[in-house]
Design an enzyme around this catalytic site. Structure first.
Site, PDB file in Angstrom:
ATOM      1  N   MET A   1     -11.445  -6.307   5.294  1.00 43.29           N
ATOM      2  CA  MET A   1     -10.638  -5.400   6.113  1.00 43.29           C
ATOM      3  C   MET A   1     -10.343  -6.060   7.456  1.00 43.29           C
ATOM      4  O   MET A   1     -11.257  -6.522   8.137  1.00 43.29           O
ATOM      5  CB  MET A   1     -11.384  -4.085   6.373  1.00 43.29           C
ATOM      6  CG  MET A   1     -11.585  -3.181   5.169  1.00 43.29           C
ATOM      7  SD  MET A   1     -10.088  -2.664   4.340  1.00 43.29           S
ATOM      8  CE  MET A   1      -9.160  -1.877   5.655  1.00 43.29           C
TER       9      MET A   1
ATOM     10  N   HIS B   1      -8.415   1.008  -3.744  1.00 45.85           N
ATOM     11  CA  HIS B   1      -9.341   0.763  -2.625  1.00 45.85           C
ATOM     12  C   HIS B   1     -10.048   2.078  -2.331  1.00 45.85           C
ATOM     13  O   HIS B   1      -9.429   3.016  -1.824  1.00 45.85           O
ATOM     14  CB  HIS B   1      -8.520   0.250  -1.432  1.00 45.85           C
ATOM     15  CG  HIS B   1      -9.307  -0.006  -0.199  1.00 45.85           C
ATOM     16  ND1 HIS B   1      -8.713  -0.240   1.016  1.00 45.85           N
ATOM     17  CD2 HIS B   1     -10.648  -0.080   0.019  1.00 45.85           C
ATOM     18  CE1 HIS B   1      -9.643  -0.431   1.936  1.00 45.85           C
ATOM     19  NE2 HIS B   1     -10.832  -0.335   1.362  1.00 45.85           N
TER      20      HIS B   1
ATOM     21  N   ASP C   1      -4.738   3.498  -1.728  1.00 46.03           N
ATOM     22  CA  ASP C   1      -5.795   3.795  -0.759  1.00 46.03           C
ATOM     23  C   ASP C   1      -6.366   5.191  -0.983  1.00 46.03           C
ATOM     24  O   ASP C   1      -5.712   6.194  -0.707  1.00 46.03           O
ATOM     25  CB  ASP C   1      -5.243   3.672   0.667  1.00 46.03           C
ATOM     26  CG  ASP C   1      -5.110   2.222   1.095  1.00 46.03           C
ATOM     27  OD1 ASP C   1      -6.104   1.476   0.964  1.00 46.03           O
ATOM     28  OD2 ASP C   1      -4.017   1.837   1.546  1.00 46.03           O
TER      29      ASP C   1
ATOM     30  N   MET D   1      -9.098   7.907   0.016  1.00 42.21           N
ATOM     31  CA  MET D   1      -9.964   8.271   1.150  1.00 42.21           C
ATOM     32  C   MET D   1     -10.509   9.680   0.952  1.00 42.21           C
ATOM     33  O   MET D   1      -9.778  10.563   0.500  1.00 42.21           O
ATOM     34  CB  MET D   1      -9.159   8.228   2.460  1.00 42.21           C
ATOM     35  CG  MET D   1      -8.501   6.889   2.731  1.00 42.21           C
ATOM     36  SD  MET D   1      -7.730   6.855   4.367  1.00 42.21           S
ATOM     37  CE  MET D   1      -6.848   5.293   4.285  1.00 42.21           C
TER      38      MET D   1
ATOM     39  N   MET E   1     -12.217   4.206  -0.334  1.00 39.35           N
ATOM     40  CA  MET E   1     -12.871   4.457   0.955  1.00 39.35           C
ATOM     41  C   MET E   1     -13.587   5.799   0.833  1.00 39.35           C
ATOM     42  O   MET E   1     -13.192   6.812   1.428  1.00 39.35           O
ATOM     43  CB  MET E   1     -11.810   4.440   2.062  1.00 39.35           C
ATOM     44  CG  MET E   1     -11.325   3.019   2.347  1.00 39.35           C
ATOM     45  SD  MET E   1      -9.738   2.962   3.178  1.00 39.35           S
ATOM     46  CE  MET E   1      -8.652   3.110   1.773  1.00 39.35           C
TER      47      MET E   1
ATOM     48  N   SER F   1       0.845  -1.198   0.000  1.00 36.88           N
ATOM     49  CA  SER F   1       0.000   0.000   0.000  1.00 36.88           C
ATOM     50  C   SER F   1       0.877   1.244   0.000  1.00 36.88           C
ATOM     51  O   SER F   1       1.637   1.478   0.952  1.00 36.88           O
ATOM     52  CB  SER F   1      -0.906   0.018   1.232  1.00 36.88           C
ATOM     53  OG  SER F   1      -1.410   1.333   1.401  1.00 36.88           O
TER      54      SER F   1
ATOM     55  N   ASP G   1      -6.678  -6.819   4.135  1.00 36.73           N
ATOM     56  CA  ASP G   1      -6.062  -5.491   4.212  1.00 36.73           C
ATOM     57  C   ASP G   1      -6.117  -4.957   5.642  1.00 36.73           C
ATOM     58  O   ASP G   1      -7.200  -4.769   6.200  1.00 36.73           O
ATOM     59  CB  ASP G   1      -6.841  -4.552   3.267  1.00 36.73           C
ATOM     60  CG  ASP G   1      -6.269  -3.153   3.189  1.00 36.73           C
ATOM     61  OD1 ASP G   1      -5.223  -2.890   3.808  1.00 36.73           O
ATOM     62  OD2 ASP G   1      -6.888  -2.325   2.485  1.00 36.73           O
TER      63      ASP G   1
ATOM     64  N   HIS H   1      -1.265  -1.358  -4.233  1.00 34.25           N
ATOM     65  CA  HIS H   1      -2.538  -0.998  -3.591  1.00 34.25           C
ATOM     66  C   HIS H   1      -2.580   0.513  -3.356  1.00 34.25           C
ATOM     67  O   HIS H   1      -1.669   1.087  -2.768  1.00 34.25           O
ATOM     68  CB  HIS H   1      -2.630  -1.755  -2.262  1.00 34.25           C
ATOM     69  CG  HIS H   1      -3.935  -1.643  -1.555  1.00 34.25           C
ATOM     70  ND1 HIS H   1      -5.045  -2.369  -1.905  1.00 34.25           N
ATOM     71  CD2 HIS H   1      -4.310  -0.892  -0.491  1.00 34.25           C
ATOM     72  CE1 HIS H   1      -6.043  -2.079  -1.086  1.00 34.25           C
ATOM     73  NE2 HIS H   1      -5.626  -1.162  -0.217  1.00 34.25           N
TER      74      HIS H   1
END
Ligand code: DX5
Ligand code: ZN
Length: 222
Positions: free
Chosen positions: A134, A64, A33, A35, A66, A7, A172, A31
């Site tokens: 998760m 990913h 992330d 957000m 979020m 990540s 994850d 990966h």
């Protein structure tokens, strides 16, 4: 399959290209992330950064999301060159999002929080390319692995194997050489690792160490 997806949330954002090239000898999964400060109390990066990374790597950019409203952003991620998008089950509209990701030419992933009820989301599993369980509550790197998620992980593994689905089972949060063995035994095959890779002086070697530990742990039933 047994792969580590480092990540980049734990990398130095001023040198993301270098961080990716440092791990590429050992993995083809990266990966990302994303957000939004609403779904989780943190803000990170979005599709423009994916577009920049795309120009520097052929690796699989595993995004990913979020974010509370992924349906508004999937076209941007597709255009940016994302290979997969994992939206959260908690935001709803799951069937529509799976279809949308596929129509846009991306792998469709669904992420579930540690407290999600397996019975509530299991119906979607055979339709997914990735199920991302998760093992921390999303928002920040460096949190402790929640061992209670091993139970839904095992159930997901059983469902995937018995249904013949091709869904990749991804985990994850809090993955390290201390925790990867139990997740592997429970059936995970793609392991996201932030601090356990980019928090180490030699990220490529850290991936080798994680993989070796997972191999030694074996798989339940093997
Ligand atoms: C958590 C993110 C994870 C996290 C992983 O909100 O989705 O990908 O950054 O970091 P570690 O491996 O440090 O838990
Ligand atoms: Zn993540």
């Amino acid at each position: 399959m047994l792969e580590i997806a480092p990540s980049i949330l734990s990398a130095d954002f001023a040198y993301l290209g270098d961080a990716i090239h440092a791990v590429e000898p050992e993995t083809s999964w990266i990966h990302v992330d994303v957000m939004d400060g609403h779904f989780v109390p943190n803000l990170t990066i979005g599709a423009p950064v994916v577009a920049s990374l795309r120009r520097h790597t052929k690796s699989i950019l595993d995004c990913h999301l979020m974010i509370t409203d992924p349906w508004d952003y999937l076209p941007d991620f597709a255009k940016a060159g994302a290979d997969s998008v994992s939206f959260h089950f908690e935001v709803g509209r799951t069937a529509e999002l799976i279809q949308m990701a596929h129509d846009l030419g991306m792998k469709a992933g669904m992420a579930v929080n540690p407290d999600a009820e397996f019975e509530h989301y299991s119906q979607y599993i055979p339709h997914l390319d990735l199920l991302l369980i998760m093992s921390v509550f999303p928002g920040f790197p460096g949190q402790a692995f929640i061992p209670e998620v091993l139970k839904p992980l095992r159930r997901a593994r059983e469902l995937i194997d018995s249904s013949g689905a091709q869904t990749i089972l991804e985990i994850d949060g809090g993955i390290s050489t201390e925790t990867i063995g139990s997740a592997r035994r429970a059936g995970a095959e793609l392991f996201v690792a932030g601090s356990a890779v980019f928090g180490k002086p030699d990220p490529a070697q850290a991936i080798i160490d994680l993989k070796e530990t997972a191999v030694l742990a074996g798989r339940e039933g093997d």
